[in-house]
Design a protein around this motif. Structure first.
Motif, PDB file in Angstrom:
ATOM      1  N   ASP A  22       0.807  -1.215   0.000  1.00  0.00           N
ATOM      2  CA  ASP A  22       0.000   0.000   0.000  1.00  0.00           C
ATOM      3  C   ASP A  22       0.844   1.271   0.000  1.00  0.00           C
ATOM      4  OD1 ASP A  22       0.809  -0.449   2.580  1.00  0.00           O
ATOM      5  OD2 ASP A  22      -1.172  -0.277   3.471  1.00  0.00           O
ATOM      6  N   GLY A  23       2.161   1.146  -0.057  1.00  0.00           N
ATOM      7  CA  GLY A  23       3.035   2.297  -0.247  1.00  0.00           C
ATOM      8  C   GLY A  23       3.303   3.138   0.979  1.00  0.00           C
ATOM      9  N   VAL A  24       2.948   2.647   2.169  1.00  0.00           N
ATOM     10  CA  VAL A  24       3.229   3.366   3.405  1.00  0.00           C
ATOM     11  C   VAL A  24       3.832   2.410   4.428  1.00  0.00           C
ATOM     12  CG1 VAL A  24       1.426   5.104   3.082  1.00  0.00           C
ATOM     13  CG2 VAL A  24       0.901   3.003   4.321  1.00  0.00           C
ATOM     14  N   ALA A  25       4.534   2.989   5.387  1.00  0.00           N
ATOM     15  CA  ALA A  25       5.089   2.206   6.489  1.00  0.00           C
ATOM     16  C   ALA A  25       4.103   2.283   7.650  1.00  0.00           C
ATOM     17  CB  ALA A  25       6.436   2.774   6.900  1.00  0.00           C
ATOM     18  N   HIS A  26       3.702   1.133   8.161  1.00  0.00           N
ATOM     19  CA  HIS A  26       2.768   1.076   9.287  1.00  0.00           C
ATOM     20  C   HIS A  26       3.540   0.978  10.590  1.00  0.00           C
ATOM     21  CE1 HIS A  26      -0.923   0.719   6.953  1.00  0.00           C
ATOM     22  NE2 HIS A  26      -0.192   0.031   6.094  1.00  0.00           N
ATOM     23  N   ILE A  27       2.930   1.453  11.663  1.00  0.00           N
ATOM     24  CA  ILE A  27       3.538   1.384  12.987  1.00  0.00           C
ATOM     25  C   ILE A  27       2.956   0.181  13.716  1.00  0.00           C
ATOM     26  CG2 ILE A  27       3.853   2.580  15.185  1.00  0.00           C
ATOM     27  CD1 ILE A  27       3.424   5.223  13.619  1.00  0.00           C
ATOM     28  N   VAL A  28       3.848  -0.661  14.248  1.00  0.00           N
ATOM     29  CA  VAL A  28       3.440  -1.860  14.974  1.00  0.00           C
ATOM     30  C   VAL A  28       4.141  -1.880  16.330  1.00  0.00           C
ATOM     31  CG1 VAL A  28       3.063  -3.176  12.856  1.00  0.00           C
ATOM     32  CG2 VAL A  28       5.261  -3.307  14.008  1.00  0.00           C
ATOM     33  N   MET A  29       3.651  -2.725  17.218  1.00  0.00           N
ATOM     34  CA  MET A  29       4.311  -2.893  18.511  1.00  0.00           C
ATOM     35  C   MET A  29       5.637  -3.615  18.277  1.00  0.00           C
ATOM     36  SD  MET A  29       2.164  -1.355  20.328  1.00  0.00           S
ATOM     37  CE  MET A  29       2.524  -1.650  22.029  1.00  0.00           C
ATOM     38  N   LYS A  30       6.636  -3.279  19.072  1.00  0.00           N
ATOM     39  CA  LYS A  30       7.994  -3.781  18.870  1.00  0.00           C
ATOM     40  C   LYS A  30       8.067  -5.313  18.818  1.00  0.00           C
ATOM     41  CE  LYS A  30      12.554  -2.471  20.381  1.00  0.00           C
ATOM     42  NZ  LYS A  30      13.289  -1.677  21.359  1.00  0.00           N
ATOM     43  N   GLY A  31       7.417  -5.987  19.737  1.00  0.00           N
ATOM     44  CA  GLY A  31       7.456  -7.448  19.773  1.00  0.00           C
ATOM     45  C   GLY A  31       6.799  -8.083  18.555  1.00  0.00           C
ATOM     46  N   ASP A  32       5.750  -7.458  18.052  1.00  0.00           N
ATOM     47  CA  ASP A  32       5.055  -7.986  16.880  1.00  0.00           C
ATOM     48  C   ASP A  32       5.906  -7.887  15.621  1.00  0.00           C
ATOM     49  OD1 ASP A  32       2.874  -8.562  18.425  1.00  0.00           O
ATOM     50  OD2 ASP A  32       1.730  -6.801  17.803  1.00  0.00           O
ATOM     51  N   GLN A  33       6.719  -6.862  15.543  1.00  0.00           N
ATOM     52  CA  GLN A  33       7.544  -6.663  14.350  1.00  0.00           C
ATOM     53  C   GLN A  33       8.442  -7.872  14.099  1.00  0.00           C
ATOM     54  OE1 GLN A  33      10.177  -3.317  14.613  1.00  0.00           O
ATOM     55  NE2 GLN A  33      10.905  -3.561  12.539  1.00  0.00           N
ATOM     56  N   MET A  34       9.105  -8.338  15.129  1.00  0.00           N
ATOM     57  CA  MET A  34      10.009  -9.480  14.966  1.00  0.00           C
ATOM     58  C   MET A  34       9.246 -10.761  14.652  1.00  0.00           C
ATOM     59  SD  MET A  34      13.204  -8.807  15.064  1.00  0.00           S
ATOM     60  CE  MET A  34      12.879  -7.484  13.960  1.00  0.00           C
ATOM     61  N   LYS A  35       8.060 -10.931  15.268  1.00  0.00           N
ATOM     62  CA  LYS A  35       7.254 -12.114  14.951  1.00  0.00           C
ATOM     63  C   LYS A  35       6.915 -12.150  13.473  1.00  0.00           C
ATOM     64  CE  LYS A  35       3.840 -11.722  17.850  1.00  0.00           C
ATOM     65  NZ  LYS A  35       2.615 -11.938  18.612  1.00  0.00           N
ATOM     66  N   ARG A  55       9.227  -6.780   3.583  1.00  0.00           N
ATOM     67  CA  ARG A  55      10.268  -5.926   3.006  1.00  0.00           C
ATOM     68  C   ARG A  55      10.677  -4.827   3.979  1.00  0.00           C
ATOM     69  NH1 ARG A  55       7.519  -1.644  -0.977  1.00  0.00           N
ATOM     70  NH2 ARG A  55       5.625  -1.297   0.189  1.00  0.00           N
ATOM     71  N   ASP A  56      11.669  -4.045   3.584  1.00  0.00           N
ATOM     72  CA  ASP A  56      12.138  -2.913   4.371  1.00  0.00           C
ATOM     73  C   ASP A  56      11.269  -1.698   4.038  1.00  0.00           C
ATOM     74  OD1 ASP A  56      13.555  -1.057   5.817  1.00  0.00           O
ATOM     75  OD2 ASP A  56      15.322  -1.091   4.539  1.00  0.00           O
ATOM     76  N   TYR A  57      10.747  -1.059   5.060  1.00  0.00           N
ATOM     77  CA  TYR A  57       9.824   0.057   4.856  1.00  0.00           C
ATOM     78  C   TYR A  57      10.497   1.405   5.021  1.00  0.00           C
ATOM     79  CZ  TYR A  57       6.632  -3.773   5.202  1.00  0.00           C
ATOM     80  OH  TYR A  57       5.999  -4.955   4.981  1.00  0.00           O
ATOM     81  N   GLN A  58      11.790   1.397   5.248  1.00  0.00           N
ATOM     82  CA  GLN A  58      12.519   2.646   5.434  1.00  0.00           C
ATOM     83  C   GLN A  58      12.396   3.505   4.174  1.00  0.00           C
ATOM     84  OE1 GLN A  58      16.401   1.959   6.899  1.00  0.00           O
ATOM     85  NE2 GLN A  58      16.753   4.086   7.419  1.00  0.00           N
ATOM     86  N   GLY A  59      12.122   4.768   4.373  1.00  0.00           N
ATOM     87  CA  GLY A  59      11.990   5.694   3.257  1.00  0.00           C
ATOM     88  C   GLY A  59      10.557   5.890   2.791  1.00  0.00           C
ATOM     89  N   LEU A  60       9.640   5.028   3.220  1.00  0.00           N
ATOM     90  CA  LEU A  60       8.233   5.192   2.845  1.00  0.00           C
ATOM     91  C   LEU A  60       7.560   6.169   3.800  1.00  0.00           C
ATOM     92  CD1 LEU A  60       7.116   1.501   2.173  1.00  0.00           C
ATOM     93  CD2 LEU A  60       7.604   3.269   0.495  1.00  0.00           C
ATOM     94  N   PRO A  61       6.540   6.877   3.348  1.00  0.00           N
ATOM     95  CA  PRO A  61       5.801   7.741   4.266  1.00  0.00           C
ATOM     96  C   PRO A  61       5.069   6.891   5.307  1.00  0.00           C
ATOM     97  CG  PRO A  61       4.695   7.633   2.134  1.00  0.00           C
ATOM     98  CD  PRO A  61       6.006   6.903   1.995  1.00  0.00           C
ATOM     99  N   VAL A  62       4.925   7.431   6.514  1.00  0.00           N
ATOM    100  CA  VAL A  62       4.256   6.695   7.590  1.00  0.00           C
ATOM    101  C   VAL A  62       2.742   6.799   7.416  1.00  0.00           C
ATOM    102  CG1 VAL A  62       3.926   6.568  10.093  1.00  0.00           C
ATOM    103  CG2 VAL A  62       6.180   7.094   9.164  1.00  0.00           C
ATOM    104  N   CYS A  63       2.062   5.686   7.649  1.00  0.00           N
ATOM    105  CA  CYS A  63       0.596   5.631   7.583  1.00  0.00           C
ATOM    106  C   CYS A  63       0.018   6.693   8.514  1.00  0.00           C
ATOM    107  CB  CYS A  63       0.132   4.238   8.003  1.00  0.00           C
ATOM    108  SG  CYS A  63      -1.640   4.086   8.291  1.00  0.00           S
TER     109      CYS A  63
END
Length: 81
Positions: A22-35, A55-63
């Protein structure tokens, strides 16, 4: 002739998105990211999107919805102190 009754079933749980395109970086809880990355388990973003990150979301606009929810959570935490 007797009438038939029909029932509509609605999915009540979160719907897992088909991808993260969807072209944006979403914010997740830290523990969920690694899962999501290591186990391949669907994760939940603050905006409610459920998906498996691939994939790596660095550089995408934040949701925007995630950002608004993060700000609301942080403001609530500040009010507790």
């Amino acid at each position: 002739m007797a009438e038939r009754e029909t029932t509509t079933l609605r999915q009540t749980g979160p719907k897992v998105s088909r991808g993260d395109d969807d072209g944006v970086a979403h914010i997740v809880m830290k523990g969920d990211q690694m899962k999501g990355y290591l186990i391949g388990e669907p994760i939940l973003a603050l905006c409610g999107k459920v998906w498996v990150p691939t994939r790596d979301y660095q550089g995408l606009p934040v949701c925007e919805a995630c950002s608004d929810e993060r700000d609301r959570i942080v403001a609530g935490m500040k009010n507790l102190n």
